[in-house]
Design an enzyme around this catalytic site. Sequence first.
Site, PDB file in Angstrom:
ATOM      1  N   LYS A  81       0.849  -1.208   0.000  1.00  0.00           N
ATOM      2  CA  LYS A  81       0.000   0.000   0.000  1.00  0.00           C
ATOM      3  C   LYS A  81       0.878   1.249   0.000  1.00  0.00           C
ATOM      4  CE  LYS A  81      -0.365  -0.344   5.052  1.00  0.00           C
ATOM      5  NZ  LYS A  81      -1.210  -0.834   6.157  1.00  0.00           N
TER       6      LYS A  81
ATOM      7  N   ARG B   9     -10.953  -0.338  14.557  1.00  0.00           N
ATOM      8  CA  ARG B   9     -10.621   0.425  13.353  1.00  0.00           C
ATOM      9  C   ARG B   9     -11.365  -0.137  12.152  1.00  0.00           C
ATOM     10  NH1 ARG B   9      -4.558   0.960  10.798  1.00  0.00           N
ATOM     11  NH2 ARG B   9      -5.007  -1.194  10.263  1.00  0.00           N
TER      12      ARG B   9
ATOM     13  N   TYR C 253      15.834  30.515   8.892  1.00  0.00           N
ATOM     14  CA  TYR C 253      14.602  31.220   9.240  1.00  0.00           C
ATOM     15  C   TYR C 253      14.481  31.454  10.742  1.00  0.00           C
ATOM     16  CZ  TYR C 253      12.521  30.773   4.586  1.00  0.00           C
ATOM     17  OH  TYR C 253      12.242  30.882   3.254  1.00  0.00           O
TER      18      TYR C 253
ATOM     19  N   MET D  80      11.865  24.583   3.144  1.00  0.00           N
ATOM     20  CA  MET D  80      11.097  23.778   2.192  1.00  0.00           C
ATOM     21  C   MET D  80      12.012  22.973   1.261  1.00  0.00           C
ATOM     22  SD  MET D  80       8.312  24.990  -0.650  1.00  0.00           S
ATOM     23  CE  MET D  80       7.244  25.808   0.503  1.00  0.00           C
TER      24      MET D  80
HETATM   25  C1  LIG Z   1      -0.502  -1.775   6.910  1.00  0.00           C
HETATM   26  C2  LIG Z   1      -1.079  -3.081   7.272  1.00  0.00           C
HETATM   27  C3  LIG Z   1      -0.280  -4.227   7.300  1.00  0.00           C
HETATM   28  C4  LIG Z   1       1.220  -4.168   7.179  1.00  0.00           C
HETATM   29  O1  LIG Z   1       1.726  -3.663   8.395  1.00  0.00           O
HETATM   30  P1  LIG Z   1       3.271  -3.561   8.692  1.00  0.00           P
HETATM   31  O2  LIG Z   1       3.332  -3.166  10.120  1.00  0.00           O
HETATM   32  O3  LIG Z   1       3.809  -2.518   7.796  1.00  0.00           O
HETATM   33  O4  LIG Z   1       3.873  -4.888   8.430  1.00  0.00           O
HETATM   34  C5  LIG Z   1      -0.901  -5.450   7.493  1.00  0.00           C
HETATM   35  N1  LIG Z   1      -2.234  -5.522   7.686  1.00  0.00           N
HETATM   36  C6  LIG Z   1      -3.027  -4.440   7.717  1.00  0.00           C
HETATM   37  C7  LIG Z   1      -4.478  -4.597   7.959  1.00  0.00           C
HETATM   38  C8  LIG Z   1      -2.478  -3.173   7.529  1.00  0.00           C
HETATM   39  O5  LIG Z   1      -3.251  -2.094   7.568  1.00  0.00           O
END
Ligand SMILES: *Cc1c(COP(=O)(O)O)cnc(C)c1O
Length: 391
Positions: free
Chosen positions: A65, A163, A285, A333
């Site tokens: 992801k 969640r 800055y 930046m």
């Molecule tokens: C992001 C996620 C993972 C992977 O988690 P890591 O800690 O990066 O290994 C696995 N399962 C779900 C449901 C997630 O949201």
Amino acid sequence: MDCSIDPSPRRRSVVADEIDDGYSDDARSEATCGGRLTIDLGAIARNYRALTARASGARVAAVVKADAYGLGAGRVAPVLAAAGCDTFFVAQVQEGLALRRDLPTSRILVLNGAASGAEAACLVHRLEPVLNGWEAFEAWSRATRIAGCRGPCAIQFDTGMARFGFALADAGRLAARIPRTDQITVGLVMSHLACADIPEHPANPAQRQAMTALRPLFPTAVFSLAASSGIFLGQSYHLDLVRPGAALYGVAPVPGEANPLGPVVRLEGRVVQVRTVSGGTGIGYGHAARAPGPMHLATLAVGYADGFPRSLSGRGSAWLHGLRLPVVGRVSMDSLVVDVSRAPEGAVAHGDFLDLIGPANGVDGVGKEAGTIGYEVLTSLGRRYARRYLV
Ligand SMILES: *Cc1c(COP(=O)(O)O)cnc(C)c1O
């Protein structure tokens, strides 16, 4: 040579394309960027194999992801597939659609489920939504019925994170519905650990227990509970399939313990100016820092727009091999300033690169300095770097 470029906008791109500036594409991107990001695809494949060895026979899926945690899903996922991974997780349907082009045959699951209206696209492109509640379940049944095809999917239960997922109390009703909704095929039952990075946390065994209690209701489904940290809680958490993300990309799965995975990312910032200032000089800055005495400073062309956290103002580091060069003043930046007074004379010069993430300080170290975690450091990595992939 007289270089006269017609400045009119219509002509300019044509002229620019025709000029041979002497650079290859790779060299041009290095010469024109403020930072160089090196992503070691071989290290990702080695981490995948190390996690497989750790997973006590469970299958190892890969979470890609957020563009493989910022590293480029289009480059990372095929390497994982070649290392033997056949199941991939993304968060959103759009990520799944993009990934499908790179992985024509792998299984792709969508953690956040099919946003309402995206069910047909999932069916067409063989994306399996993780169904997190009744609305999603009904919508998926409807879509598969209309399409007249089977709709493989996963079911998630909320075993204690509040969640995503069905309530445990729904499990019986759901298990009874599935055989009668014959177009839905539940290949995977999953849940997610809230506290896996705190091995002694009592939520871990409680969630595992809730999950294993579901087994008899879904006797043919593959069960999955552990992400990166969960793998290191031990065999009883592995069930049938584990789903690491971060550990593949070199993030330490157990904070504070030696990292059993190899580093994947190196970020170097280009030195675009060096200067000597006298004591009392205000730096950057707000004059947030003031030179206590004469100082040698180097300006690097990496800033918070590149995902280098602004919270590292006055506390981050660049590295010359093992020598720490502290960030002085605020991160801007597009640039930051480091104190190179401790570096040997001439060791830091205009055009050099200094490590910002690297052997001396990896993603976890930078995350810690910035008051965040390695995950956020990775997923914030900007788009302006010259990216190099090592195979
Ligand atoms: C992001 C996620 C993972 C992977 O988690 P890591 O800690 O990066 O290994 C696995 N399962 C779900 C449901 C997630 O949201």
